[in-house]
Motif scaffolding. Structure first.
Motif, PDB file in Angstrom:
ATOM      1  N   LYS A  17      -3.518   8.114  12.476  1.00  0.00           N
ATOM      2  CA  LYS A  17      -2.750   7.986  11.229  1.00  0.00           C
ATOM      3  C   LYS A  17      -3.435   8.791  10.139  1.00  0.00           C
ATOM      4  CE  LYS A  17      -0.339   4.345   8.686  1.00  0.00           C
ATOM      5  NZ  LYS A  17      -0.174   2.886   8.518  1.00  0.00           N
TER       6      LYS A  17
ATOM      7  N   GLU B  19      -4.765  -0.896  10.412  1.00  0.00           N
ATOM      8  CA  GLU B  19      -3.650  -0.350   9.640  1.00  0.00           C
ATOM      9  C   GLU B  19      -2.350  -0.905  10.219  1.00  0.00           C
ATOM     10  OE1 GLU B  19      -3.725   1.862   7.021  1.00  0.00           O
ATOM     11  OE2 GLU B  19      -5.908   1.765   6.989  1.00  0.00           O
TER      12      GLU B  19
ATOM     13  N   ARG C 195       0.829  -1.211   0.000  1.00  0.00           N
ATOM     14  CA  ARG C 195       0.000   0.000   0.000  1.00  0.00           C
ATOM     15  C   ARG C 195       0.857   1.252   0.000  1.00  0.00           C
ATOM     16  NH1 ARG C 195      -4.769   0.411   4.071  1.00  0.00           N
ATOM     17  NH2 ARG C 195      -4.864   2.359   2.923  1.00  0.00           N
TER      18      ARG C 195
ATOM     19  N   LEU D 112      -5.080   8.935   6.909  1.00  0.00           N
ATOM     20  CA  LEU D 112      -5.694   7.964   5.996  1.00  0.00           C
ATOM     21  C   LEU D 112      -6.075   8.596   4.668  1.00  0.00           C
ATOM     22  CD1 LEU D 112      -8.045   5.916   8.372  1.00  0.00           C
ATOM     23  CD2 LEU D 112      -5.682   5.440   7.728  1.00  0.00           C
TER      24      LEU D 112
ATOM     25  N   GLN E 178      -0.145  -4.174  13.693  1.00  0.00           N
ATOM     26  CA  GLN E 178      -1.365  -3.985  12.908  1.00  0.00           C
ATOM     27  C   GLN E 178      -2.521  -3.835  13.896  1.00  0.00           C
ATOM     28  OE1 GLN E 178      -1.798  -6.683   9.659  1.00  0.00           O
ATOM     29  NE2 GLN E 178      -3.930  -6.174   9.292  1.00  0.00           N
TER      30      GLN E 178
ATOM     31  N   PRO F 226      -6.587   2.224  13.647  1.00  0.00           N
ATOM     32  CA  PRO F 226      -5.883   3.503  13.812  1.00  0.00           C
ATOM     33  C   PRO F 226      -6.664   4.460  14.715  1.00  0.00           C
ATOM     34  CG  PRO F 226      -7.014   3.475  11.716  1.00  0.00           C
ATOM     35  CD  PRO F 226      -7.282   2.136  12.343  1.00  0.00           C
TER      36      PRO F 226
END
Length: 631
Positions: free
Chosen positions: A481, A523, A178, A483, A538, A541
């Motif tokens: 985060k 995420e 990603r 996004l 992981q 977020p």
């Protein structure tokens, strides 16, 4: 407009492989310091030139594939189909590599649409051989390719359906990460018309001057008040330097995670640095640690305001010793960033900790000091002026009046309440736990997936999210985060959980203050461990947002904030808290007392000298230009 050399030229390592018909490597040449240049020949065909320092090799880019999974690590493979040759590019500055590949892809599409000459027509033309560097990407190039794509999806470009970019054919699928996908000219959804654009956010003049000094090999300290784009610039600098020899560090784990690096202490490998110098040098000579020190050519240190002077001096001595160099910091280029008027180093005992700029080695190591002054976080000039005054510890009656009146601001809306900034971590934990318990309904628990369960302590230090996240409908949350910046889904964006999906994962649906309602998926955060490997977590977020500590809020922009400054205990702490707010209207200050606003006098003197030196430099430069004009 972008510089031609930025989009068309690379300095990197290249391995040239001649492949057999079975795809095996028959012959391989490694060029450690190669110059790669895109250009056009006399027939306007795209040519990739490779110079190894002695000989120039030219490759016609008629049919090719691009394998771009590791672009963000500065790596890419270009496979030339008719010749069965592949060029393995590595140690490229990631941002330059992304732009290089984008330039190649778009220019190639535009060239294909222009009906290339046949071999017969070329012979008839009889043109002398020529080579000219390719022009930079312009809006007309983007527009032309967008028009082509709107008619039909042309073969041969990488998209996020995991196909490698190709000149004229498709090929085997290659999984792409990603983080790497943002290079690709084609957007995520293949059913929608892919729209291309030039990079939207450019560096301002101050930021460009810092980047120029860094690329010129100077050791640089750059500073600026909250919201002047220090983190944005730091990421641009990282993207402009070769990955293998660039080490990104920060004074805290969360700050290091934001830039994809490690803590300065982890990089150095000397513990707290309190041991005698001889012992620190021995620690730094351990196999894994020594490799860091000897490989490093560019060392980035973020949030330097929290690095203590004694530790900085210890690092400088260790660097010279383990690298066997008499140059300052052992010849390593330093890129140091932070604001000394924000959070200071943590004091050990009753003795006040010294700032990094007070280190004995600071002036001989740092060659350029630069300050960013253009504030981007806030747009209200009156609020910016208020924050600038608070930053230097100056509180007028007018400022006091404004902040006291803010106690009556109604900052809540759409079920989203203000986040309370606290000076102490324990206050944050108690507030969030109590408020969550008060909500009706069952608690949903989301567990993190960590890359190495045996290194949980290191992962916890670096990660902005916890091992477990407890949520309920109605829970006040905050994004941790970026996004989707365009839609307002940025680090610090406030929201409220409105539902959970019915499927087994039961992912939360969050309504944000920016007007977006989104189902949030886990995420991944990746950061470097002390041994040089990569660790990851992981997780959703999100974090609970009834309260957050001032320390943890650094780098965030908050839409609705409530602050109680009664327990402020450090210089700069009140400023950090106030400057998290996007606007005065979204800020509520409880029980404001002007006496809690303090700026360290040593820091004020340092910044005064820094500005004086900058003004003298500007004046001498203007005199130089004026004298040359008169001559």
């Amino acid at each position: 407009m972008l510089c031609a050399e930025e989009g068309a030229e690379l300095q990197c390592t290249v391995a040239v492989e001649q492949l057999t018909s079975c795809g095996q490597t028959a012959r391989r040449q490694l060029i450690r310091r190669a110059a790669v240049l895109l250009g056009r020949n006399e027939f306007q065909e795209i040519i990739l030139r490779l110079h190894d320092g002695k000989v120039t090799h030219s490759y016609r880019m008629k049919e090719f594939r691009l394998f771009t999974k590791f672009v963000r690590e500065g790596k890419c493979t270009v496979k030339l189909l008719p010749e069965n040759i592949q060029l393995l590019l590595s140690n490229c500055p990631p941002d330059r590599l992304s732009l290089f590949l984008k330039t190649l892809s778009i220019k190639h599409q535009a060239w294909q649409a222009g009906k290339p000459l046949s071999d017969r027509d070329k012979l008839k033309a009889g043109l002398p051989r020529s080579f000219e560097a390719i022009s930079p990407l312009q809006h007309k190039d983007i527009q032309k390719v967008n028009e082509l794509r709107s008619k039909a999806a042309p073969p041969g470009l990488a998209d996020r359906t995991n196909k490698p970019a190709v000149g004229t054919r498709t090929g085997q699928q290659v999984k792409r990460s990603r983080s790497d996908a943002n290079f690709s000219p084609v957007k995520a959804n293949p059913n929608k018309k892919p729209i291309l654009s030039l990079p939207s956010r450019k560096l301002n003049k101050e930021q460009a001057a810092v980047l120029k000094a860094v690329l010129g090999g100077r050791s640089v300290f750059f500073t600026g008040s909250a919201g002047t784009g220090k983190s944005f610039l730091l990421k641009r600098i990282m993207g402009s330097l070769p990955p293998k020899s660039t080490f990104a560090t920060a004074s805290t784990g969360v700050a290091a995670c934001h830039i994809g690096g490690t803590t300065l202490h982890n990089f150095a490998g000397i513990g707290s640095g309190s041991a005698p110098l001889e012992q620190c040098i021995e620690l730094a000579q351990r196999p894994g640690v020594l490799q860091h020190w000897t490989t490093c050519r560019h060392l980035i240190i973020d949030e330097v305001s929290m690095v203590e002077a004694q530790f900085f001096d210890k690092l400088e001595s260790v660097a010279r010793s383990v690298r066997r160099s008499t140059q300052p910091f052992g010849g390593i280029q330093l890129i140091v960033c932070g604001d000394f008027l924000q959070l200071p180093p943590v004091s050990k005992g009753k003795e006040k900790a010294s700032f990094c700029f007070q280190a004995r080695s600071w002036r001989k190591v740092i060659q350029v000091n630069m300050e960013l002054t253009e504030v981007r976080r806030q747009t209200d000039q009156n609020f910016i002026s208020l924050l600038q005054a608070v930053r230097v510890g100056r509180v007028t009656e007018e400022i006091t009046s404004k902040l006291m009146k803010s106690a009556y601001h109604e900052v809540e809306r759409d079920g989203i309440v203000a986040t309370r900034l606290c000076t102490h971590k324990t206050d944050v934990e108690v507030t969030n736990e109590e408020r969550l318990q008060q909500l009706p309904g069952a608690v949903r628990v989301f567990d993190a997936v960590d890359s190495d369960p045996e290194l949980l302590k290191t992962i916890d230090t670096h990660s902005p999210v916890g091992r477990k996240i407890h949520l309920k409908v109605g829970a006040q949350v905050m994004l941790t985060k970026n996004l989707d910046v365009a839609r307002g889904l940025v680090n610090g964006a406030r929201g409220v959980v409105v539902a959970f999906q019915s499927e087994k994962h039961g992912l939360p649906r969050v309504r944000f203050l920016c007007g977006v309602t989104e189902v949030l998926k886990p995420e991944r955060w990746v950061f470097k461990s002390g041994g040089g490997g990569h660790l990851s977590r992981q997780q959703l977020p999100l974090k609970l947002a009834w309260a957050i500590s001032i320390h943890k809020s650094q780098g965030m922009t908050l839409d609705c904030v409530e602050i109680s400054l009664a327990r402020v205990f450090e210089s700069g702490q009140a400023y950090v808290a106030l400057s998290r707010a996007r606007s005065l209207e979204g800020l509520r200050v409880m029980d404001f007392d002007p006496h809690v606003v303090r700026a360290d006098p040593d820091v004020l003197v340092f910044y005064k000298k820094l500005r004086k030196e900058r003004l003298l430099m500007q004046a001498s430069m203007e005199d130089f230009i004026s004298n040359n004009d008169d001559a």
